[in-house]
Design a protein around this motif. Structure first.
Motif, PDB file in Angstrom:
ATOM      1  N   SER A  42       0.830  -1.201   0.000  1.00  0.00           N
ATOM      2  CA  SER A  42       0.000   0.000   0.000  1.00  0.00           C
ATOM      3  C   SER A  42       0.861   1.246   0.000  1.00  0.00           C
ATOM      4  N   LEU A  43       0.236   2.364  -0.252  1.00  0.00           N
ATOM      5  CA  LEU A  43       0.833   3.678  -0.072  1.00  0.00           C
ATOM      6  C   LEU A  43      -0.017   4.424   0.942  1.00  0.00           C
ATOM      7  N   GLY A  44       0.616   4.891   2.020  1.00  0.00           N
ATOM      8  CA  GLY A  44      -0.113   5.622   3.040  1.00  0.00           C
ATOM      9  C   GLY A  44      -1.032   4.757   3.877  1.00  0.00           C
ATOM     10  N   GLY A  45      -0.903   3.437   3.766  1.00  0.00           N
ATOM     11  CA  GLY A  45      -1.760   2.535   4.525  1.00  0.00           C
ATOM     12  C   GLY A  45      -1.095   2.070   5.811  1.00  0.00           C
ATOM     13  N   PRO A  46      -1.753   1.191   6.541  1.00  0.00           N
ATOM     14  CA  PRO A  46      -1.180   0.665   7.792  1.00  0.00           C
ATOM     15  C   PRO A  46      -0.004  -0.258   7.506  1.00  0.00           C
ATOM     16  N   LEU A  47       0.950  -0.289   8.418  1.00  0.00           N
ATOM     17  CA  LEU A  47       2.138  -1.109   8.240  1.00  0.00           C
ATOM     18  C   LEU A  47       2.089  -2.341   9.129  1.00  0.00           C
ATOM     19  N   GLN A  82       4.494   0.425   1.691  1.00  0.00           N
ATOM     20  CA  GLN A  82       4.728  -0.939   2.151  1.00  0.00           C
ATOM     21  C   GLN A  82       4.635  -1.842   0.935  1.00  0.00           C
ATOM     22  N   LEU A  83       5.729  -2.564   0.625  1.00  0.00           N
ATOM     23  CA  LEU A  83       5.780  -3.392  -0.570  1.00  0.00           C
ATOM     24  C   LEU A  83       6.235  -4.796  -0.221  1.00  0.00           C
ATOM     25  N   PHE A  84       5.377  -5.774  -0.510  1.00  0.00           N
ATOM     26  CA  PHE A  84       5.687  -7.179  -0.287  1.00  0.00           C
ATOM     27  C   PHE A  84       6.280  -7.777  -1.567  1.00  0.00           C
ATOM     28  N   ALA A  85       7.205  -8.719  -1.378  1.00  0.00           N
ATOM     29  CA  ALA A  85       7.839  -9.367  -2.520  1.00  0.00           C
ATOM     30  C   ALA A  85       6.824 -10.084  -3.403  1.00  0.00           C
ATOM     31  N   ALA A  95      18.768 -10.674   1.513  1.00  0.00           N
ATOM     32  CA  ALA A  95      18.526 -12.082   1.842  1.00  0.00           C
ATOM     33  C   ALA A  95      17.764 -12.200   3.154  1.00  0.00           C
ATOM     34  N   GLY A  96      16.735 -13.038   3.138  1.00  0.00           N
ATOM     35  CA  GLY A  96      15.946 -13.266   4.349  1.00  0.00           C
ATOM     36  C   GLY A  96      14.845 -12.258   4.569  1.00  0.00           C
ATOM     37  N   THR A  97      14.587 -11.363   3.609  1.00  0.00           N
ATOM     38  CA  THR A  97      13.507 -10.382   3.750  1.00  0.00           C
ATOM     39  C   THR A  97      12.548 -10.494   2.567  1.00  0.00           C
ATOM     40  N   ASP A  98      11.326 -10.053   2.794  1.00  0.00           N
ATOM     41  CA  ASP A  98      10.329 -10.029   1.724  1.00  0.00           C
ATOM     42  C   ASP A  98       9.404  -8.823   1.842  1.00  0.00           C
ATOM     43  N   LEU A  99       9.844  -7.821   2.601  1.00  0.00           N
ATOM     44  CA  LEU A  99       8.987  -6.666   2.867  1.00  0.00           C
ATOM     45  C   LEU A  99       9.845  -5.410   2.950  1.00  0.00           C
ATOM     46  N   LEU A 100       9.459  -4.391   2.175  1.00  0.00           N
ATOM     47  CA  LEU A 100      10.076  -3.063   2.264  1.00  0.00           C
ATOM     48  C   LEU A 100       9.051  -2.092   2.829  1.00  0.00           C
ATOM     49  N   PRO A 117      13.045  10.562   4.242  1.00  0.00           N
ATOM     50  CA  PRO A 117      12.580   9.168   4.307  1.00  0.00           C
ATOM     51  C   PRO A 117      13.565   8.252   5.016  1.00  0.00           C
ATOM     52  N   GLU A 118      13.034   7.152   5.522  1.00  0.00           N
ATOM     53  CA  GLU A 118      13.830   6.051   6.047  1.00  0.00           C
ATOM     54  C   GLU A 118      13.262   4.755   5.474  1.00  0.00           C
ATOM     55  N   VAL A 119      14.130   3.743   5.318  1.00  0.00           N
ATOM     56  CA  VAL A 119      13.686   2.458   4.770  1.00  0.00           C
ATOM     57  C   VAL A 119      13.930   1.350   5.778  1.00  0.00           C
ATOM     58  N   PHE A 120      13.041   0.355   5.768  1.00  0.00           N
ATOM     59  CA  PHE A 120      13.136  -0.804   6.640  1.00  0.00           C
ATOM     60  C   PHE A 120      12.868  -2.048   5.796  1.00  0.00           C
ATOM     61  N   TRP A 121      13.789  -3.017   5.847  1.00  0.00           N
ATOM     62  CA  TRP A 121      13.604  -4.311   5.185  1.00  0.00           C
ATOM     63  C   TRP A 121      13.270  -5.348   6.260  1.00  0.00           C
ATOM     64  N   ARG A 122      12.258  -6.182   6.012  1.00  0.00           N
ATOM     65  CA  ARG A 122      11.807  -7.109   7.042  1.00  0.00           C
ATOM     66  C   ARG A 122      11.465  -8.475   6.447  1.00  0.00           C
ATOM     67  N   ASP A 123      11.452  -9.468   7.321  1.00  0.00           N
ATOM     68  CA  ASP A 123      10.905 -10.793   7.023  1.00  0.00           C
ATOM     69  C   ASP A 123       9.502 -10.807   7.608  1.00  0.00           C
ATOM     70  N   SER A 124       8.498 -10.742   6.745  1.00  0.00           N
ATOM     71  CA  SER A 124       7.120 -10.611   7.230  1.00  0.00           C
ATOM     72  C   SER A 124       6.669 -11.831   8.017  1.00  0.00           C
ATOM     73  N   SER A 125       7.286 -12.986   7.787  1.00  0.00           N
ATOM     74  CA  SER A 125       6.869 -14.189   8.494  1.00  0.00           C
ATOM     75  C   SER A 125       7.243 -14.146   9.969  1.00  0.00           C
ATOM     76  N   LEU A 126       8.156 -13.251  10.334  1.00  0.00           N
ATOM     77  CA  LEU A 126       8.587 -13.150  11.726  1.00  0.00           C
ATOM     78  C   LEU A 126       7.798 -12.103  12.509  1.00  0.00           C
ATOM     79  N   ILE A 127       6.875 -11.428  11.832  1.00  0.00           N
ATOM     80  CA  ILE A 127       6.098 -10.392  12.500  1.00  0.00           C
ATOM     81  C   ILE A 127       4.768 -10.998  12.924  1.00  0.00           C
TER      82      ILE A 127
END
Length: 297
Positions: A42-47, A82-85, A95-100, A117-127
């Motif tokens: 999303s753009l401007g949506g919940p994270l 918020q962008l999912f792979a 490596a090991g992430t699928d979410l920006l 701006p700031e950027v965060f790379w995450r593994d969505s399965s761990l959230i």
């Protein structure tokens, strides 16, 4: 509904084979007003935010402008992208992430007089914990607060305009002008760089290009994504207005202002004078140094 950029009205590579080696893939995100969920791109949506992780704040000193905070104190960042792979696999996910996730401070900063701006790379399965609504900054201006939008990713091809090597641009200058005189199509506005909010491709510069240098390896950084004020402008709309948004009669400029704005400027952003913010990372360095630049008309 999907969004589809019209096919270019002319075969760019057949007309100008010199630019073919410089082609790049891009993903236009086509944000449109909606109600995205926390596990959606999303753009401007919940994270999708790790509950134990504190929400980030900005402690910078801000310049005194019309878009500066009214008082001191840390300012909570606001969600931007918020962008999912699964939706945008073209992003260079570490490596090991699928979410920006991209957030920014919604006030002017010395660097460019735009949000930082700031950027965060995450593994969505761990959230496992879906965070409550993040704190909202006070005294902010709507220009820097994106409206919640769903995305419609679309793959397109970019050819450089401002980034076209000088020797190639000089060699093709006369042919570009002849083409525009004969057909009405401009290489610079209609045939080269895709517009709007996008991943990859070339930045949609409105001034001279500025590619940041990595502070670690001293090499030119890579363009990650562009956040523009608009999906198209008064010149470029003929090739960058999606087919699904094209009026049945007349042109986009014949629509009432509110209806056109829902297509052209759905997030409600205004970065300078119809400008953009360009995000960069160095993909060669393990710590992925990050930088940004902005320009406007």
């Amino acid at each position: 509904m999907a969004r589809t950029t019209p096919s270019r009205p002319l075969d760019v590579e057949a007309l100008f084979p010199e630019v073919s080696v410089h082609r790049r893939d891009a993903v236009r995100l086509h944000p449109r007003a909606g109600d995205p969920g926390i596990r959606e791109s999303s753009l401007g949506g919940p994270l999708l935010w790790p509950g134990p992780q504190p929400w980030p704040h900005c402690d910078d000193d801000h310049p005194r402008t019309a878009l500066s905070p009214s008082g001191p104190g840390p300012i909570p960042l606001v969600p931007v992208l918020q962008l999912f792979a699964a939706d945008v696999p073209e992003l260079p996910y570490p490596a090991g992430t699928d979410l920006l996730q991209v957030l920014w401070c919604p006030f002017d900063h010395e660097h460019g007089y735009v949000p930082r701006p700031e950027v965060f790379w995450r593994d969505s399965s761990l959230i496992d914990v879906e965070a409550a609504a993040p704190p909202r900054p006070t005294d902010t201006h709507d220009d820097y607060l994106p409206n919640p939008c769903v995305l419609h990713p679309e793959r397109v091809t970019d050819y450089p305009n401002w980034d076209l090597p000088d020797d190639v641009a000089e060699a093709l200058e006369d042919r570009f002008e002849e083409l525009e005189e004969e057909t009405g199509w401009s290489y610079w506005s209609h045939l080269s760089v895709s517009e709007g909010i996008k991943v990859g491709g070339y930045p949609t510069w409105t001034q001279d290009p500025y590619w940041p240098t990595c502070p670690s390896c001293a090499e030119r950084m890579d363009h990650l994504l562009t956040i523009n004020s608009a999906e198209f402008d008064g010149e470029s709309w003929r090739t960058w207005l999606p087919v699904e948004d094209t009026p049945a009669t007349g042109t986009i400029w014949d629509l009432p202002y509110e209806e056109r704005s829902r297509i052209q400027c759905a997030p409600g952003l205004m970065l300078g004078d119809m400008g953009g913010i360009y995000l960069f990372e160095c993909l060669r360095c393990p710590d992925r140094p990050f930088a940004y630049h902005s320009d406007c008309s």
